[in-house]
Design a protein around this motif. Structure first.
Motif, PDB file in Angstrom:
ATOM      1  N   VAL A 156      -1.948  -0.526 -10.442  1.00 18.16           N
ATOM      2  CA  VAL A 156      -2.433  -1.410  -9.375  1.00 18.16           C
ATOM      3  C   VAL A 156      -3.573  -2.295  -9.879  1.00 18.16           C
ATOM      4  CG1 VAL A 156      -3.489  -1.492  -7.077  1.00 18.16           C
ATOM      5  CG2 VAL A 156      -1.704   0.202  -7.567  1.00 18.16           C
ATOM      6  N   ALA A 185       0.980  -3.458  -3.974  1.00 18.91           N
ATOM      7  CA  ALA A 185       0.230  -2.275  -4.386  1.00 18.91           C
ATOM      8  C   ALA A 185       1.034  -1.002  -4.148  1.00 18.91           C
ATOM      9  CB  ALA A 185      -1.106  -2.204  -3.635  1.00 18.91           C
ATOM     10  N   ALA A 186       1.656  -0.912  -2.963  1.00 22.75           N
ATOM     11  CA  ALA A 186       2.460   0.274  -2.652  1.00 22.75           C
ATOM     12  C   ALA A 186       3.688   0.353  -3.556  1.00 22.75           C
ATOM     13  CB  ALA A 186       2.881   0.251  -1.181  1.00 22.75           C
ATOM     14  N   GLY A 215      -0.643  -5.831  -0.185  1.00 18.07           N
ATOM     15  CA  GLY A 215      -0.409  -4.446   0.214  1.00 18.07           C
ATOM     16  C   GLY A 215       0.967  -3.971  -0.186  1.00 18.07           C
ATOM     17  N   THR A 260      -3.762   0.851  -2.271  1.00 23.20           N
ATOM     18  CA  THR A 260      -2.825   1.636  -1.474  1.00 23.20           C
ATOM     19  C   THR A 260      -3.294   3.077  -1.399  1.00 23.20           C
ATOM     20  OG1 THR A 260      -0.525   2.393  -1.270  1.00 23.20           O
ATOM     21  CG2 THR A 260      -1.351   2.089  -3.498  1.00 23.20           C
ATOM     22  N   GLU A 279       4.138  -2.811   4.478  1.00 19.56           N
ATOM     23  CA  GLU A 279       3.236  -2.505   3.369  1.00 19.56           C
ATOM     24  C   GLU A 279       3.328  -1.042   2.934  1.00 19.56           C
ATOM     25  OE1 GLU A 279      -0.581  -3.856   4.855  1.00 19.56           O
ATOM     26  OE2 GLU A 279      -0.326  -5.752   3.794  1.00 19.56           O
ATOM     27  N   GLY A 327       0.066   0.449   1.651  1.00 18.29           N
ATOM     28  CA  GLY A 327      -0.649  -0.611   0.959  1.00 18.29           C
ATOM     29  C   GLY A 327      -1.656  -1.341   1.819  1.00 18.29           C
TER      30      GLY A 327
END
Length: 268
Positions: free
Chosen positions: A107, A69-70, A66, A121, A21, A59
């Motif tokens: 995000v 998002a990262a 996750g 994140t 993540e 994330g």
């Protein structure tokens, strides 16, 4: 002051997690949304005049949220940097705030489009001006500075709720905070740029495994930035490697003179 930045980075999945993540953005490099980390340490150098930006993202969220998002943070970080990096010289703090808002929007927009309520994140970043180095963070991914005299200091602020007495405390700041809440408050800290200073950006795969003392011991060794990154990851894995590990380490060094500059100094 003219200087350049020697850097090294890697991303390791750790010994416990089945997915990665973490992500990063380092001088144009980042990872895909689905990845198993990196098998090696990468390194390089870049002039401060090229306005480099270094960033680590960790994330949060189940069902691959996750990782996404990262990835979205790293992707939008790169796009913003490429489009607006010249604005950094005019107003560094405004640039960093704008960058955080842009990444947060990326995000949040993905979450709304895909009806995901819990994804986010951390972000921990460094940008390099002529006189100052600017650190910026949201969440608990950390940024450390170690001076040429070997003194370690944490530049980032851990944005966490309470002391974590019953497990890991929730974050109070991160990328993915609903835009309508107007709650995004990155911590931005300028530090005077000095030759010999090292900066470490890392996810909690390092800081949950190693104490500040252990980190300082490794960072002060007279070895290259690349070897230092390898040693940090190795020690975190030996201590358990319970989380994904992402590390970017850099050192400010004197800028190499051009051939013309060397000849000019010779004749003078």
């Amino acid at each position: 002051m003219a200087y350049q930045i020697e850097y090294a980075y890697t991303c390791h999945i750790g010994k416990v997690r089945n997915n990665n993540e973490d992500n990063f953005w380092c001088c144009g490099e980042s990872l895909d949304s689905e990845n198993k980390g990196m098998s090696h340490v990468c390194s390089g150098h870049i002039k401060q005049a090229d306005l480099p930006l270094l960033a680590v993202f960790d994330g949060m969220g189940g069902e691959s949220c996750g990782e996404m998002a990262a990835f979205l943070a790293a992707e939008s970080c790169g796009q913003y940097y490429k489009e607006k990096k010249k604005e950094f010289s005019e107003d560094p703090e405004q640039f960093m705030n704008g960058l955080c808002s842009t990444m947060n929007h990326a995000v949040c927009h993905y979450g709304k489009e895909n009806k995901i309520n819990s994804m986010g994140t951390t972000a921990a970043m460094l940008a390099f001006g002529k006189e100052n180095v600017y650190s910026c963070n949201l969440g608990d991914s950390r940024i450390y500075q170690i001076s040429s005299e070997g003194k370690l200091g944490q530049l980032s602020l851990d944005h966490v709720l309470g002391g974590g007495r019953f497990g890991k405390p929730p974050l109070t700041q991160y990328l993915g905070i609903p835009e309508e809440s107007m709650g995004l408050e990155p911590t931005i800290v300028p530090q005077k740029a000095e030759i010999g200073t090292r900066y470490l950006i890392c996810s909690d795969g390092i800081t949950d495994m190693l104490s500040d003392g252990e980190i300082a011991d490794i960072l002060t060794r007279e070895i290259s930035v690349s070897e230092t990154v390898e040693l940090l990851v190795e020690r975190a894995l030996i201590k358990g490697g319970r989380d994904n590990i992402t590390v970017i380490l850099c050192e400010l060094v004197e800028q190499e003179k051009s051939l013309f500059g060397k000849l000019l100094n010779y004749f003078l």
